[in-house]
Design a protein around this motif. Structure first.
Motif, short mmCIF file in Angstrom:
data_model
loop_
_atom_site.label_atom_id
_atom_site.label_comp_id
_atom_site.label_asym_id
_atom_site.label_seq_id
_atom_site.Cartn_x
_atom_site.Cartn_y
_atom_site.Cartn_z
N UNK A 203 0.92 -1.12 -0.03
CA UNK A 203 -0.22 0.04 -0.08
C UNK A 203 1.26 0.80 0.09
N UNK A 204 2.19 1.18 -0.15
CA UNK A 204 3.13 2.67 -0.06
C UNK A 204 3.89 2.25 0.57
N UNK A 205 4.49 1.24 0.80
CA UNK A 205 6.65 0.66 1.22
C UNK A 205 7.11 2.29 1.77
N UNK A 206 6.08 2.40 3.21
CA UNK A 206 7.56 4.03 3.64
C UNK A 206 8.37 4.30 3.81
N UNK A 207 8.92 5.46 3.66
CA UNK A 207 10.83 5.07 4.24
C UNK A 207 10.41 5.27 5.78
N UNK A 208 9.48 5.94 6.31
CA UNK A 208 8.99 6.27 7.57
C UNK A 208 7.79 5.32 8.36
N UNK A 209 8.09 4.82 9.35
CA UNK A 209 6.62 4.13 10.55
C UNK A 209 6.45 5.08 11.61
N UNK A 210 5.87 6.30 11.48
CA UNK A 210 5.71 7.08 13.00
C UNK A 210 4.35 6.36 14.10
N UNK A 211 4.48 6.22 15.11
CA UNK A 211 3.94 6.17 16.37
C UNK A 211 3.80 6.33 17.13
N UNK A 212 2.47 7.60 17.38
CA UNK A 212 2.66 8.60 17.46
C UNK A 212 1.77 8.49 19.75
N UNK A 213 2.34 9.51 19.99
CA UNK A 213 2.80 9.59 21.71
C UNK A 213 0.52 9.27 22.11
N UNK A 229 6.86 -6.46 9.17
CA UNK A 229 5.99 -6.12 8.12
C UNK A 229 6.44 -5.07 7.12
N UNK A 230 7.72 -4.72 7.15
CA UNK A 230 7.94 -2.79 6.39
C UNK A 230 8.93 -3.53 5.50
N UNK A 231 9.66 -3.14 4.95
CA UNK A 231 11.01 -3.37 4.02
C UNK A 231 11.84 -2.89 4.83
N UNK A 232 12.42 -0.91 4.27
CA UNK A 232 13.09 -0.73 4.67
C UNK A 232 12.56 0.18 5.92
N UNK A 233 11.49 0.61 6.13
CA UNK A 233 11.23 1.64 6.76
C UNK A 233 11.30 2.14 8.10
N UNK A 234 12.50 3.24 8.38
CA UNK A 234 12.48 3.28 9.96
C UNK A 234 11.70 3.59 11.03
N UNK A 235 11.23 2.91 12.30
CA UNK A 235 10.69 2.98 12.62
C UNK A 235 10.54 4.44 14.04
N UNK A 236 9.91 5.77 14.35
CA UNK A 236 10.16 6.79 14.54
C UNK A 236 9.38 7.07 16.07
N UNK A 237 9.43 7.00 17.14
CA UNK A 237 8.56 7.42 17.99
C UNK A 237 8.21 8.92 17.77
N UNK A 238 7.04 9.06 17.66
CA UNK A 238 6.72 11.27 17.45
C UNK A 238 5.81 11.29 18.51
N UNK A 239 5.95 12.89 18.84
CA UNK A 239 4.74 13.45 19.92
C UNK A 239 3.56 13.56 19.18
N UNK A 240 2.58 13.04 19.29
CA UNK A 240 1.24 13.03 19.16
C UNK A 240 0.79 14.11 19.51
N UNK A 241 1.31 15.33 20.11
CA UNK A 241 0.43 16.57 21.26
C UNK A 241 1.22 17.61 19.52
N UNK A 242 2.29 17.81 18.77
CA UNK A 242 2.77 18.13 17.98
C UNK A 242 2.50 17.99 16.58
N UNK A 243 1.87 17.10 16.37
CA UNK A 243 1.10 16.44 14.96
C UNK A 243 -0.25 16.82 15.16
N UNK A 244 -1.25 16.83 15.96
CA UNK A 244 -2.54 16.86 16.60
C UNK A 244 -3.03 17.89 16.73
N UNK A 245 -2.12 18.33 17.53
CA UNK A 245 -2.97 19.70 18.88
C UNK A 245 -2.76 21.26 17.92
N UNK A 246 -3.71 21.43 17.60
CA UNK A 246 -4.36 22.53 17.22
C UNK A 246 -3.88 23.53 17.89
#
Length: 264
Positions: A203-213, A229-246
């Protein structure tokens, strides 16, 4: 005074609302930053910013499960909701208590409109304009920072078992695009679609997998499971507040995004 909220509902107030119940964590933070701390009488258990609110304000439940009796007892002049965070049923029931102002945020422009609306609604026009100006300034600065960055494909996970991701028409997707992250699930039906891990490469073979807090507390074992289940993707824990809090949180998000790009 007549005002229209972001879902098109018209509200008439005889005076500026003085007692506020906020059922949206990011908007609670914004209201405080606009100088309305003393006017806020009720919040949700998820309203964690500012930190001193939880022991000093009345807790009226969660965003999807509120205590109507507690809200009535607070005698609010206005209740602040959000189309995504709170259900239509909650808004309809609370409308029997007092006016319910509903925001609907998909883009940065929507976010700035919300700040402007709150400035008008609560007679905090100067404070609101200051926040709009600050956000616009750092937004322009970030656009200069990001313009030469290559576009990378990403999958942004918000839940596990079942696995759910951010799709299109979300504030998260707006900020991913701003960061030159192409959301591999932007064409999938639904704003937060459920996906099958075994199909992630197809469905897209991502470069990064972001796991939101938030809203799900991802741990290392989840990263390992998804990584299988990913090929070369780097898994990164990200701050969900920064991506979803308006709201005012967006001002801090741009510096966070710069730091994120320096690390991945």
């Amino acid at each position: 005074m007549q005002f229209t909220d972001q879902i098109g509902t018209q509200h008439i107030f005889e005076a500026t609302p003085k007692r506020i119940v906020s059922l949206v964590p990011s908007q609670t933070e914004l209201l405080c930053d606009l100088g309305l701390e003393d006017a806020i009488v009720g919040i949700t258990k998820f309203c964690v910013h500012p930190i001193h609110f939880k022991p000093t304000k009345a807790i009226v439940g969660g965003t999807k499960n509120v205590r109507i009796d507690k809200i009535k007892a607070l005698q609010p002049d206005i209740i602040i909701c959000n189309k995504e965070e709170n259900t239509q049923e909650i808004v309809a029931e609370l409308s029997q208590v007092c006016p319910v102002w509903v925001t609907d945020i998909h883009t940065i422009a929507d976010n700035l409109q919300m700040i402007h609306d709150f400035g008008q609604l609560f007679n905090k026009r100067t404070e609101a304009q200051k926040w709009i100006d600050k956000i616009n300034f750092i937004y322009y600065d970030f656009q200069q920072f990001i313009k030469e960055k290559p576009i990378k494909k990403v999958a942004y996970f918000i839940w596990a078992n079942p696995h759910m991701v951010a799709g299109n028409d979300t504030f998260i997707n707006e900020l991913l695009q701003l960061n030159h992250f192409e959301n591999i699930y932007k064409e999938k039906e639904g704003r937060y679609p459920e996906i099958e891990l075994k199909k992630i490469r197809l469905e897209g073979d991502p470069d990064y997998v972001f796991l939101s807090s938030e809203p799900f507390p991802f741990k290392d074992e989840h990263a390992f499971e998804i990584g299988r289940f990913t090929h070369h993707a780097k898994t990164v824990f990200v701050d969900g507040e920064m991506f979803s809090w308006y709201g005012s949180r967006l001002l801090k998000a741009f510096d966070y995004f710069k730091l994120l790009h320096s690390k991945i």
